[in-house]
Design a protein around this motif. Structure first.
Motif, short mmCIF file in Angstrom:
data_model
loop_
_atom_site.label_atom_id
_atom_site.label_comp_id
_atom_site.label_asym_id
_atom_site.label_seq_id
_atom_site.Cartn_x
_atom_site.Cartn_y
_atom_site.Cartn_z
N ILE A 67 75.75 44.48 60.67
CA ILE A 67 76.32 45.78 61.01
C ILE A 67 76.63 46.57 59.75
N GLN A 68 77.22 45.91 58.77
CA GLN A 68 77.55 46.59 57.51
C GLN A 68 76.29 47.07 56.80
N HIS A 70 73.47 47.83 58.27
CA HIS A 70 72.94 48.94 59.07
C HIS A 70 73.72 50.23 58.78
N ILE A 71 75.03 50.12 58.74
CA ILE A 71 75.86 51.29 58.43
C ILE A 71 75.57 51.78 57.02
N ALA A 74 72.23 53.56 56.99
CA ALA A 74 72.35 54.88 57.63
C ALA A 74 73.04 55.86 56.69
N LYS A 75 74.06 55.39 56.01
CA LYS A 75 74.79 56.25 55.07
C LYS A 75 73.90 56.66 53.91
N ASN A 93 77.38 62.61 61.40
CA ASN A 93 77.02 61.43 60.59
C ASN A 93 78.09 60.35 60.65
N GLU A 96 78.15 58.82 64.16
CA GLU A 96 77.04 57.88 64.38
C GLU A 96 77.35 56.51 63.77
N ARG A 97 77.87 56.53 62.56
CA ARG A 97 78.21 55.25 61.91
C ARG A 97 79.36 54.56 62.65
N VAL A 100 77.93 52.83 65.65
CA VAL A 100 77.27 51.58 65.26
C VAL A 100 78.32 50.49 65.04
N ALA A 101 79.40 50.86 64.35
CA ALA A 101 80.47 49.88 64.09
C ALA A 101 81.11 49.41 65.40
#
Length: 167
Positions: A67-68, A70-71, A74-75, A93, A96-97, A100-101
């Protein structure tokens, strides 16, 4: 009655007594063996529960790291595209993150729930094996009791007494 009949009755009674005692001892040994197997199975079930717990913690940690990553990805993509990544909480933005979290946190809870269920089943199975061992212990103690075969001795003694009285 002849002395031979009395002697034969006594010998038959003694042989029946010995055979019943041997059978009772064999049953006690078998029950003791089954109890030991059940105790070993209980130990294995508890070890399985521990292994399930450890693998669950690893799965949770791996999911957190995924997850981290992926975040973070994305960032980085958002920053590379010229977006302000640490803007206010109302920005798309950041939302969205956060989504995901949140989805990742739900995944972790599902993993934990599945692991708890599997661990509970293993512990219940261990408890069942422990109870089964206790039953086999009782069966072994009952079969190996010193009373086994004494009914045959009493019946034989009564038969012999009747032969002597009537004879």
């Amino acid at each position: 009655m002849s002395g031979f009949t009395i002697a034969a009755t006594i010998a038959s009674t003694a042989m029946s007594f010995v055979a019943q005692r041997q059978q009772a001892q064999a049953q006690a040994q078998q029950a003791n063996f089954q109890a030991a197997v059940a105790r070993n199975n209980a130990i294995i079930a508890r070890q399985n529960a521990d292994a399930i717990e450890k693998s669950g913690k690893v799965a949770e940690q791996e999911r957190r790291e995924l997850i981290q990553r992926h975040i973070g990805t994305a960032k980085a993509v958002q920053a590379a595209n010229g977006f302000l990544v640490d803007d206010d909480e109302d920005s798309t933005n950041v939302q969205e993150r956060a989504a995901v979290a949140e989805a990742g946190a739900l995944d972790i809870l599902r993993i934990r729930d599945r692991v708890d269920d599997e661990q509970r089943r293993a512990l219940i199975q261990g408890d069942q094996f422990t109870a089964q061992a206790g039953l086999f212990d009782l069966k072994g103690a009952d079969a190996g009791s010193s009373a086994a075969g004494f009914g045959t001795l009493l019946a034989g003694a009564a038969d012999t007494a009747l032969l002597i009285k009537n004879g």
